[in-house]
Scaffold this motif. Structure first.
Motif, PDB file in Angstrom:
ATOM      1  N   LYS A 299       6.799   0.734   3.146  1.00 12.61           N
ATOM      2  CA  LYS A 299       6.355   1.109   4.477  1.00 12.61           C
ATOM      3  C   LYS A 299       5.434   0.026   5.038  1.00 12.61           C
ATOM      4  O   LYS A 299       4.708  -0.640   4.296  1.00 12.61           O
ATOM      5  N   VAL A 300       5.471  -0.150   6.353  1.00 14.75           N
ATOM      6  CA  VAL A 300       4.615  -1.119   7.023  1.00 14.75           C
ATOM      7  C   VAL A 300       3.930  -0.443   8.200  1.00 14.75           C
ATOM      8  O   VAL A 300       4.289   0.665   8.588  1.00 14.75           O
ATOM      9  N   LYS A 301       2.961  -1.131   8.760  1.00 21.14           N
ATOM     10  CA  LYS A 301       2.300  -0.652   9.966  1.00 21.14           C
ATOM     11  C   LYS A 301       2.092  -1.830  10.907  1.00 21.14           C
ATOM     12  O   LYS A 301       2.449  -2.971  10.579  1.00 21.14           O
ATOM     13  N   TYR A 302       1.554  -1.565  12.079  1.00 19.42           N
ATOM     14  CA  TYR A 302       1.300  -2.635  13.047  1.00 19.42           C
ATOM     15  C   TYR A 302       0.394  -3.687  12.421  1.00 19.42           C
ATOM     16  O   TYR A 302      -0.621  -3.371  11.811  1.00 19.42           O
ATOM     17  N   ASN A 303       0.793  -4.947  12.531  1.00 17.62           N
ATOM     18  CA  ASN A 303       0.077  -6.109  11.996  1.00 17.62           C
ATOM     19  C   ASN A 303       0.207  -6.275  10.489  1.00 17.62           C
ATOM     20  O   ASN A 303      -0.500  -7.100   9.901  1.00 17.62           O
TER      21      ASN A 303
ATOM     22  N   PRO B  73       9.911   0.509  14.858  1.00 18.13           N
ATOM     23  CA  PRO B  73      10.884   1.565  15.143  1.00 18.13           C
ATOM     24  C   PRO B  73      10.597   2.792  14.290  1.00 18.13           C
ATOM     25  O   PRO B  73       9.908   2.715  13.261  1.00 18.13           O
ATOM     26  N   GLU B  74      11.109   3.936  14.696  1.00 19.40           N
ATOM     27  CA  GLU B  74      10.915   5.163  13.928  1.00 19.40           C
ATOM     28  C   GLU B  74      11.514   5.006  12.525  1.00 19.40           C
ATOM     29  O   GLU B  74      12.552   4.375  12.343  1.00 19.40           O
ATOM     30  N   ASN B  75      10.822   5.596  11.545  1.00 22.00           N
ATOM     31  CA  ASN B  75      11.320   5.614  10.155  1.00 22.00           C
ATOM     32  C   ASN B  75      11.675   4.201   9.677  1.00 22.00           C
ATOM     33  O   ASN B  75      12.768   3.932   9.198  1.00 22.00           O
ATOM     34  N   PHE B  76      10.720   3.298   9.818  1.00 20.26           N
ATOM     35  CA  PHE B  76      10.932   1.883   9.514  1.00 20.26           C
ATOM     36  C   PHE B  76      10.550   1.588   8.071  1.00 20.26           C
ATOM     37  O   PHE B  76       9.445   1.907   7.638  1.00 20.26           O
ATOM     38  N   LEU B  77      11.467   0.980   7.340  1.00 17.79           N
ATOM     39  CA  LEU B  77      11.223   0.543   5.970  1.00 17.79           C
ATOM     40  C   LEU B  77      11.654  -0.905   5.824  1.00 17.79           C
ATOM     41  O   LEU B  77      12.584  -1.363   6.493  1.00 17.79           O
ATOM     42  N   VAL B  78      10.976  -1.618   4.930  1.00 14.94           N
ATOM     43  CA  VAL B  78      11.383  -2.984   4.606  1.00 14.94           C
ATOM     44  C   VAL B  78      11.670  -3.049   3.112  1.00 14.94           C
ATOM     45  O   VAL B  78      11.295  -2.171   2.327  1.00 14.94           O
ATOM     46  N   SER B  79      12.332  -4.110   2.715  1.00 15.68           N
ATOM     47  CA  SER B  79      12.778  -4.273   1.337  1.00 15.68           C
ATOM     48  C   SER B  79      11.601  -4.452   0.378  1.00 15.68           C
ATOM     49  O   SER B  79      10.559  -5.023   0.735  1.00 15.68           O
TER      50      SER B  79
ATOM     51  N   VAL C 296       0.815  -1.223   0.000  1.00 16.90           N
ATOM     52  CA  VAL C 296       0.000   0.000   0.000  1.00 16.90           C
ATOM     53  C   VAL C 296       0.844   1.266   0.000  1.00 16.90           C
ATOM     54  O   VAL C 296       0.551   2.221  -0.720  1.00 16.90           O
ATOM     55  N   ALA C 297       1.909   1.308   0.800  1.00 15.29           N
ATOM     56  CA  ALA C 297       2.625   2.572   1.005  1.00 15.29           C
ATOM     57  C   ALA C 297       4.117   2.403   0.751  1.00 15.29           C
ATOM     58  O   ALA C 297       4.727   1.391   1.138  1.00 15.29           O
ATOM     59  N   SER C 298       4.713   3.417   0.121  1.00 19.34           N
ATOM     60  CA  SER C 298       6.151   3.417  -0.158  1.00 19.34           C
ATOM     61  C   SER C 298       6.761   4.736   0.279  1.00 19.34           C
ATOM     62  O   SER C 298       6.090   5.784   0.309  1.00 19.34           O
ATOM     63  N   TYR C 299       8.039   4.690   0.608  1.00 24.14           N
ATOM     64  CA  TYR C 299       8.776   5.886   1.002  1.00 24.14           C
ATOM     65  C   TYR C 299       9.209   6.662  -0.230  1.00 24.14           C
ATOM     66  O   TYR C 299       9.636   6.087  -1.239  1.00 24.14           O
ATOM     67  N   SER C 300       9.101   7.972  -0.152  1.00 23.18           N
ATOM     68  CA  SER C 300       9.581   8.860  -1.197  1.00 23.18           C
ATOM     69  C   SER C 300      10.767   9.665  -0.683  1.00 23.18           C
ATOM     70  O   SER C 300      10.761  10.127   0.469  1.00 23.18           O
ATOM     71  N   LEU C 301      11.780   9.824  -1.513  1.00 21.94           N
ATOM     72  CA  LEU C 301      12.944  10.616  -1.115  1.00 21.94           C
ATOM     73  C   LEU C 301      12.563  12.056  -0.783  1.00 21.94           C
ATOM     74  O   LEU C 301      13.287  12.746  -0.065  1.00 21.94           O
ATOM     75  N   LYS C 302      11.412  12.497  -1.277  1.00 19.31           N
ATOM     76  CA  LYS C 302      10.943  13.847  -0.976  1.00 19.31           C
ATOM     77  C   LYS C 302      10.598  14.007   0.509  1.00 19.31           C
ATOM     78  O   LYS C 302      10.524  15.135   1.008  1.00 19.31           O
ATOM     79  N   GLU C 303      10.381  12.889   1.194  1.00 18.97           N
ATOM     80  CA  GLU C 303      10.059  12.969   2.618  1.00 18.97           C
ATOM     81  C   GLU C 303      11.284  13.358   3.449  1.00 18.97           C
ATOM     82  O   GLU C 303      11.144  13.782   4.599  1.00 18.97           O
ATOM     83  N   GLU C 304      12.475  13.152   2.909  1.00 13.32           N
ATOM     84  CA  GLU C 304      13.737  13.621   3.494  1.00 13.32           C
ATOM     85  C   GLU C 304      13.927  13.189   4.952  1.00 13.32           C
ATOM     86  O   GLU C 304      14.231  13.994   5.831  1.00 13.32           O
ATOM     87  N   TRP C 305      13.759  11.895   5.214  1.00 12.27           N
ATOM     88  CA  TRP C 305      14.093  11.379   6.541  1.00 12.27           C
ATOM     89  C   TRP C 305      15.595  11.512   6.758  1.00 12.27           C
ATOM     90  O   TRP C 305      16.394  11.377   5.827  1.00 12.27           O
ATOM     91  N   SER C 306      15.991  11.742   7.994  1.00 10.68           N
ATOM     92  CA  SER C 306      17.422  11.852   8.293  1.00 10.68           C
ATOM     93  C   SER C 306      18.059  10.485   8.540  1.00 10.68           C
ATOM     94  O   SER C 306      19.281  10.328   8.458  1.00 10.68           O
ATOM     95  N   TYR C 307      17.228   9.494   8.853  1.00  8.20           N
ATOM     96  CA  TYR C 307      17.732   8.137   9.061  1.00  8.20           C
ATOM     97  C   TYR C 307      16.604   7.149   8.768  1.00  8.20           C
ATOM     98  O   TYR C 307      15.415   7.518   8.702  1.00  8.20           O
ATOM     99  N   VAL C 308      16.988   5.889   8.598  1.00  4.86           N
ATOM    100  CA  VAL C 308      16.026   4.831   8.311  1.00  4.86           C
ATOM    101  C   VAL C 308      16.412   3.591   9.104  1.00  4.86           C
ATOM    102  O   VAL C 308      17.598   3.241   9.205  1.00  4.86           O
ATOM    103  N   ASN C 309      15.429   2.939   9.699  1.00  6.28           N
ATOM    104  CA  ASN C 309      15.593   1.591  10.231  1.00  6.28           C
ATOM    105  C   ASN C 309      15.112   0.622   9.155  1.00  6.28           C
ATOM    106  O   ASN C 309      13.935   0.634   8.788  1.00  6.28           O
ATOM    107  N   TYR C 310      16.029  -0.215   8.657  1.00  7.08           N
ATOM    108  CA  TYR C 310      15.760  -1.003   7.450  1.00  7.08           C
ATOM    109  C   TYR C 310      15.838  -2.499   7.725  1.00  7.08           C
ATOM    110  O   TYR C 310      16.808  -2.985   8.310  1.00  7.08           O
ATOM    111  N   LEU C 311      14.824  -3.218   7.281  1.00  4.61           N
ATOM    112  CA  LEU C 311      14.792  -4.673   7.403  1.00  4.61           C
ATOM    113  C   LEU C 311      14.866  -5.290   6.010  1.00  4.61           C
ATOM    114  O   LEU C 311      13.980  -5.066   5.176  1.00  4.61           O
TER     115      LEU C 311
END
Length: 391
Positions: A65-69, A90-96, A20-35
């Motif tokens: 992007k993911v959410k609870y469950n 975790p904050e700013n969580f992304l998966v592959s 459903v949801a993907s991260y965009s570089l326009k969001e400009e997170w300063s860090y990412v927790n990546y799985l």
């Protein structure tokens, strides 16, 4: 006693949403927790990579992007069971993007129930069969392959009761994992107390600087033919098959029996600081030829080697720009502080009981997994009566 509640036969895509949801570089997170896909197996997470986007480049696959469950299910080789359900964010969580991210329609489907349903052997084997028919480089599935699965869905309350039985087993397994994490932290603290010296320090009498080659034995292995793995009947596939960084499968033969430390020869199988990703394994198993298989000598136990390498960066010995490798020769050349035998004997007597308990907890978890796998199809089919369970 059979459960008589009516089940609805539906296409899974009618009650789930995928990716459903993907991260965009326009969001400009300063860090990412990546799985990544290789860092989760049957809902057990080996590690989450913290990426500082001020100094590091975000991997191109770090987008989902993911959410609870949310349920995450690796698209490559489903039989390796790189899947799980997200319970902590975790904050700013992304998966592959190598995962299909599955979110349920909560009025129709309990997320835990669906996770367990997707983890059944027959579903995993079905998806792996579909993956082997793909035209991609590796056997892989698409989100639509999961959406096109058909499920006999019980009422939502029955789903929650079934999930509660299985979740009870998972909680006990998670408790054992937490205990083992604490035991390993105790062992690490003991190591740092007993061996505070670096190779550049002035050492006490009896201590000296040597090399890894003096304190390890490196054993040879070979890659098991995939055709042999595929031919093996499920009930005979009882021996773990390890790769460079993780458990890959179960097979019907073994070539090692005992306690060993596995260190991947792939130079990318290290963390950001260059410390190797290690596997402490025991019992009967097979391991492919992409891992260095180590035991100790000169009084060094496998357990003490594990703690040593957790304090030893291997970044400097990685060679090859296109395919980074850690060769046996380079591994043997690493300088280390070698204590006298009496120090090693004292240390081993302290840490080995901790690792004895770790192995006992791991064995209990293996038994709980067998119980889960026995209950799972019977619960899903309605063969076991769960009507008296109170939520």
């Amino acid at each position: 006693m059979m459960i008589m509640n009516v089940r609805k036969h539906i296409r899974l895509g009618n009650v789930i949403l995928t990716n459903v949801a993907s991260y965009s570089l326009k969001e400009e997170w300063s860090y990412v927790n990546y799985l990544d896909t290789g860092n989760i197996t049957e809902n057990s997470i080996a590690g989450i990579q913290l990426i500082d986007l001020n100094t590091e480049k975000l991997p191109s696959r770090a987008r989902r992007k993911v959410k609870y469950n949310s349920i995450i299910y690796s698209t490559v080789r489903p039989n390796q069971r790189h899947f799980g359900i997200i319970k902590e964010l975790p904050e700013n969580f992304l998966v592959s993007t190598g995962f299909v991210v599955i979110d349920v329609c909560q009025e129709m489907v309990d997320a835990d129930y669906l996770y367990f349903w997707l983890s059944q052997d027959n579903i995993v084997e079905l998806l792996h069969t579909i993956a082997e028919q793909s035209v991609s480089t590796y056997p892989s599935i698409k989100a639509s392959d999961i959406e096109n699965l058909e499920i006999d869905l019980p009422p939502i309350e029955e789903q929650k009761k079934i999930a509660s039985v299985l979740l009870g087993l998972l909680r006990k397994m998670a408790h054992n994992v937490a205990i083992n994490d604490n035991l390993q932290q105790q062992a690490m603290a003991l190591y740092e107390k007993f061996f505070p010296y670096a190779v550049t320090d002035k050492l006490p009498a009896g201590w000296r600087v040597g090399t890894v080659g003096e304190i390890v034995e490196i054993h040879d292995s070979k890659r098991i033919p995939l055709s042999s793995t595929q031919r093996a009947k499920m009930e005979k596939r009882i021996y773990p098959y390890y790769g460079a960084a993780s458990l890959m499968d179960y097979v019907d033969e073994y070539i090692f029996d005992g306690k060993y430390l596995l260190l991947g020869e792939d130079g990318t199988v290290v963390d950001n600081a260059g410390y190797p990703i290690l596997q402490y394994v025991y019992g009967k198993f097979w391991v492919n030829n992409h891992a260095h298989i180590l035991t100790g000598c000169l009084g060094h136990s496998v357990e003490s080697l594990l703690l040593l390498f957790r304090h030893t960066s291997v970044k400097s010995i990685v060679t090859g720009a296109v395919q980074p490798k850690i060769s046996q020769a380079n591994l043997r050349s690493i300088q280390v502080v070698i204590p006298p035998h009496n120090e090693m004997d004292t240390f081993n007597k302290l840490i080995c009981p901790l690792f004895d308990q770790i192995r006992q907890n791991q064995d209990q978890n293996k038994a709980l997994m067998i119980l889960r796998d026995t209950l799972l199809p019977r619960l899903m089919s309605g063969e076991i009566d769960i009507s008296n369970i109170q939520l």
